[in-house]
Write a protein that holds these residues in place. Sequence first.
Motif, PDB file in Angstrom:
ATOM      1  N   VAL A 148       0.859  -1.185   0.000  1.00 19.34           N
ATOM      2  CA  VAL A 148       0.000   0.000   0.000  1.00 19.34           C
ATOM      3  C   VAL A 148       0.894   1.233   0.000  1.00 19.34           C
ATOM      4  O   VAL A 148       1.808   1.350   0.827  1.00 19.34           O
ATOM      5  CB  VAL A 148      -0.940   0.020   1.212  1.00 19.34           C
ATOM      6  N   LEU A 149       0.630   2.153  -0.928  1.00 17.21           N
ATOM      7  CA  LEU A 149       1.422   3.370  -1.070  1.00 17.21           C
ATOM      8  C   LEU A 149       0.534   4.588  -0.902  1.00 17.21           C
ATOM      9  O   LEU A 149      -0.550   4.658  -1.477  1.00 17.21           O
ATOM     10  CB  LEU A 149       2.083   3.404  -2.456  1.00 17.21           C
ATOM     11  N   TYR A 150       1.023   5.564  -0.113  1.00 10.85           N
ATOM     12  CA  TYR A 150       0.323   6.835   0.049  1.00 10.85           C
ATOM     13  C   TYR A 150       1.317   7.958  -0.142  1.00 10.85           C
ATOM     14  O   TYR A 150       2.362   8.000   0.521  1.00 10.85           O
ATOM     15  CB  TYR A 150      -0.312   6.927   1.437  1.00 10.85           C
ATOM     16  N   LEU A 151       0.999   8.867  -1.081  1.00 13.21           N
ATOM     17  CA  LEU A 151       1.883   9.977  -1.401  1.00 13.21           C
ATOM     18  C   LEU A 151       1.312  11.283  -0.862  1.00 13.21           C
ATOM     19  O   LEU A 151       0.111  11.542  -0.980  1.00 13.21           O
ATOM     20  CB  LEU A 151       2.061  10.102  -2.919  1.00 13.21           C
ATOM     21  N   MET A 152       2.185  12.112  -0.302  1.00 10.35           N
ATOM     22  CA  MET A 152       1.793  13.425   0.204  1.00 10.35           C
ATOM     23  C   MET A 152       2.493  14.506  -0.618  1.00 10.35           C
ATOM     24  O   MET A 152       3.708  14.457  -0.792  1.00 10.35           O
ATOM     25  CB  MET A 152       2.183  13.576   1.681  1.00 10.35           C
ATOM     26  N   ARG A 153       1.721  15.458  -1.089  1.00  7.91           N
ATOM     27  CA  ARG A 153       2.253  16.612  -1.808  1.00  7.91           C
ATOM     28  C   ARG A 153       2.070  17.857  -0.948  1.00  7.91           C
ATOM     29  O   ARG A 153       1.170  17.895  -0.098  1.00  7.91           O
ATOM     30  CB  ARG A 153       1.506  16.779  -3.134  1.00  7.91           C
ATOM     31  N   ASP A 154       2.910  18.866  -1.155  1.00  4.73           N
ATOM     32  CA  ASP A 154       2.751  20.098  -0.395  1.00  4.73           C
ATOM     33  C   ASP A 154       1.274  20.480  -0.322  1.00  4.73           C
ATOM     34  O   ASP A 154       0.603  20.585  -1.358  1.00  4.73           O
ATOM     35  CB  ASP A 154       3.532  21.236  -1.046  1.00  4.73           C
ATOM     36  N   PRO A 155       0.704  20.673   0.879  1.00  4.31           N
ATOM     37  CA  PRO A 155      -0.738  20.878   1.020  1.00  4.31           C
ATOM     38  C   PRO A 155      -1.313  22.030   0.215  1.00  4.31           C
ATOM     39  O   PRO A 155      -2.391  21.884  -0.380  1.00  4.31           O
ATOM     40  CB  PRO A 155      -0.906  21.096   2.530  1.00  4.31           C
ATOM     41  N   VAL A 156      -0.631  23.186   0.189  1.00  3.90           N
ATOM     42  CA  VAL A 156      -1.156  24.314  -0.572  1.00  3.90           C
ATOM     43  C   VAL A 156      -1.151  24.002  -2.062  1.00  3.90           C
ATOM     44  O   VAL A 156      -2.137  24.243  -2.770  1.00  3.90           O
ATOM     45  CB  VAL A 156      -0.356  25.605  -0.278  1.00  3.90           C
ATOM     46  N   GLU A 157      -0.061  23.447  -2.561  1.00  3.43           N
ATOM     47  CA  GLU A 157       0.019  23.129  -3.987  1.00  3.43           C
ATOM     48  C   GLU A 157      -0.989  22.045  -4.366  1.00  3.43           C
ATOM     49  O   GLU A 157      -1.605  22.101  -5.439  1.00  3.43           O
ATOM     50  CB  GLU A 157       1.442  22.710  -4.345  1.00  3.43           C
ATOM     51  N   ARG A 158      -1.171  21.060  -3.500  1.00  2.18           N
ATOM     52  CA  ARG A 158      -2.143  20.006  -3.784  1.00  2.18           C
ATOM     53  C   ARG A 158      -3.557  20.581  -3.827  1.00  2.18           C
ATOM     54  O   ARG A 158      -4.342  20.274  -4.730  1.00  2.18           O
ATOM     55  CB  ARG A 158      -2.063  18.917  -2.713  1.00  2.18           C
ATOM     56  N   GLY A 192     -15.988  26.654   4.295  1.00  2.00           N
ATOM     57  CA  GLY A 192     -16.093  25.256   4.703  1.00  2.00           C
ATOM     58  C   GLY A 192     -16.922  24.403   3.768  1.00  2.00           C
ATOM     59  O   GLY A 192     -17.445  23.358   4.173  1.00  2.00           O
ATOM     60  N   LEU A 193     -17.051  24.827   2.519  1.00  2.00           N
ATOM     61  CA  LEU A 193     -17.821  24.070   1.536  1.00  2.00           C
ATOM     62  C   LEU A 193     -16.873  23.225   0.675  1.00  2.00           C
ATOM     63  O   LEU A 193     -15.676  23.218   0.899  1.00  2.00           O
ATOM     64  CB  LEU A 193     -18.626  25.037   0.667  1.00  2.00           C
ATOM     65  N   GLU A 194     -17.443  22.509  -0.303  1.00  2.00           N
ATOM     66  CA  GLU A 194     -16.643  21.622  -1.174  1.00  2.00           C
ATOM     67  C   GLU A 194     -15.772  20.692  -0.318  1.00  2.00           C
ATOM     68  O   GLU A 194     -14.573  20.509  -0.563  1.00  2.00           O
ATOM     69  CB  GLU A 194     -15.754  22.447  -2.120  1.00  2.00           C
ATOM     70  N   ALA A 195     -16.399  20.082   0.698  1.00  2.00           N
ATOM     71  CA  ALA A 195     -15.638  19.315   1.701  1.00  2.00           C
ATOM     72  C   ALA A 195     -14.843  18.167   1.093  1.00  2.00           C
ATOM     73  O   ALA A 195     -13.839  17.731   1.674  1.00  2.00           O
ATOM     74  CB  ALA A 195     -16.583  18.788   2.776  1.00  2.00           C
ATOM     75  N   HIS A 196     -15.281  17.651  -0.056  1.00  2.00           N
ATOM     76  CA  HIS A 196     -14.568  16.527  -0.656  1.00  2.00           C
ATOM     77  C   HIS A 196     -13.162  16.916  -1.105  1.00  2.00           C
ATOM     78  O   HIS A 196     -12.283  16.057  -1.205  1.00  2.00           O
ATOM     79  CB  HIS A 196     -15.347  15.994  -1.853  1.00  2.00           C
ATOM     80  N   ILE A 197     -12.925  18.208  -1.363  1.00  2.00           N
ATOM     81  CA  ILE A 197     -11.606  18.635  -1.832  1.00  2.00           C
ATOM     82  C   ILE A 197     -10.574  18.581  -0.712  1.00  2.00           C
ATOM     83  O   ILE A 197      -9.543  17.916  -0.858  1.00  2.00           O
ATOM     84  CB  ILE A 197     -11.678  20.032  -2.477  1.00  2.00           C
ATOM     85  N   PRO A 198     -10.782  19.241   0.436  1.00  2.00           N
ATOM     86  CA  PRO A 198      -9.785  19.115   1.512  1.00  2.00           C
ATOM     87  C   PRO A 198      -9.713  17.707   2.093  1.00  2.00           C
ATOM     88  O   PRO A 198      -8.663  17.298   2.593  1.00  2.00           O
ATOM     89  CB  PRO A 198     -10.245  20.142   2.563  1.00  2.00           C
ATOM     90  N   ALA A 199     -10.814  16.945   2.018  1.00  4.59           N
ATOM     91  CA  ALA A 199     -10.787  15.578   2.552  1.00  4.59           C
ATOM     92  C   ALA A 199      -9.756  14.727   1.825  1.00  4.59           C
ATOM     93  O   ALA A 199      -9.113  13.857   2.429  1.00  4.59           O
ATOM     94  CB  ALA A 199     -12.165  14.936   2.432  1.00  4.59           C
ATOM     95  N   ARG A 200      -9.559  14.994   0.527  1.00  3.18           N
ATOM     96  CA  ARG A 200      -8.577  14.222  -0.247  1.00  3.18           C
ATOM     97  C   ARG A 200      -7.143  14.561   0.155  1.00  3.18           C
ATOM     98  O   ARG A 200      -6.222  13.832  -0.199  1.00  3.18           O
ATOM     99  CB  ARG A 200      -8.764  14.482  -1.738  1.00  3.18           C
ATOM    100  N   GLY A 201      -6.958  15.674   0.874  1.00  2.00           N
ATOM    101  CA  GLY A 201      -5.628  16.036   1.353  1.00  2.00           C
ATOM    102  C   GLY A 201      -5.532  16.060   2.863  1.00  2.00           C
ATOM    103  O   GLY A 201      -4.644  16.720   3.419  1.00  2.00           O
ATOM    104  N   ASP A 202      -6.438  15.332   3.518  1.00  2.25           N
ATOM    105  CA  ASP A 202      -6.407  15.255   4.983  1.00  2.25           C
ATOM    106  C   ASP A 202      -5.422  14.161   5.366  1.00  2.25           C
ATOM    107  O   ASP A 202      -5.786  13.026   5.663  1.00  2.25           O
ATOM    108  CB  ASP A 202      -7.804  14.950   5.521  1.00  2.25           C
ATOM    109  N   TYR A 203      -4.142  14.516   5.349  1.00  2.83           N
ATOM    110  CA  TYR A 203      -3.092  13.528   5.569  1.00  2.83           C
ATOM    111  C   TYR A 203      -3.223  12.851   6.929  1.00  2.83           C
ATOM    112  O   TYR A 203      -3.044  11.643   7.048  1.00  2.83           O
ATOM    113  CB  TYR A 203      -1.722  14.190   5.430  1.00  2.83           C
ATOM    114  N   ARG A 204      -3.517  13.623   7.940  1.00  2.00           N
ATOM    115  CA  ARG A 204      -3.580  13.044   9.290  1.00  2.00           C
ATOM    116  C   ARG A 204      -4.633  11.944   9.370  1.00  2.00           C
ATOM    117  O   ARG A 204      -4.340  10.831   9.842  1.00  2.00           O
ATOM    118  CB  ARG A 204      -3.883  14.132  10.314  1.00  2.00           C
TER     119      ARG A 204
END
Length: 298
Positions: A148-158, A192-204
């Motif tokens: 299983v692989l999980y990649l993290m990109r700079d949060p602002v750029e992502r 706080g709308l479009e919740a699916h977008i930040p959820a895809r970058g919720d690394y924690r």
Amino acid sequence: MAAGAILFCVGATKAGTSWLYRYLHDHPECRLRSIKELHFFDTVDANDYDFQFETWARLRRDLERRLDGAEGWRRGNLQRQIADLDEMTAVLELARGGNMDAAVAAYRAYLAGRPGDDKLVADITPGYALLSQARLSMMAGLSGAVRVLYLMRDPVERLWSHVRMQAARQQREGEDLALKSRRILNRVVKRGLEAHIPARGDYRSTIERLTAAVPAGQLMIDFSERLLTEDGLRRLCGFLGIGYRPADTSAREHEGVRLVIEPGQKLQAQDFLAPQYAYVAQNFGPLPERWQANWMGA
């Protein structure tokens, strides 16, 4: 690694997974089907079969349109994509019918494609990052050869890349893409709308579920900024049990229209994403240079 190993790349969205798909697709020791994101497990969990079938039906219609007049290798490639869509649709039909054992067996057979000596097959679906701990555990337990692989990109750029992709998908005739992107970003970081977008970058959240569900030896978490380098690819190939192959790590797949985030909105995004920077720095530091440049707490 023994033949028949499976890689699940579970994201993050806009963190280099399309580039990774192309790299592994072209690797002689791997076998990847012509569909990058299979959406098997998230469709099953959400019971969202109608949505996925309609998505694939639209794609199939587009492929058929492009097939008309295509010749040579292009025609063969389009025909292969159509056949893969039809086969994967049949797999999901089994799942919708309630026969999960048969559906999982058919899914694994789909990944393998044909008998051979490939060391690795893969499903690269960033949407899997939202799966429950129980589902991730089930996936990891399919065999000891699962990786299983999980990649993290700079949060602002992502985030900005994801926003631009969303804006392009929603863009209507005559709409300004830059303005639409700014409006979507504003909805995310201020309302706080479009919740699916930040959820895809919720690394924690994703990492906590992954580390609880996947044995340490089967899990790799890395920065995309470091993975997409020669040293990073060597680490990845070692983890996957395949030979290293050099590649152009400067190329980017599906980068989208290049739009510069406005300074004021960038500050808002940095503040909004500060908890993600802090979590990753505490658990996976030191951060890559691009992360440090965007982290207000650096």
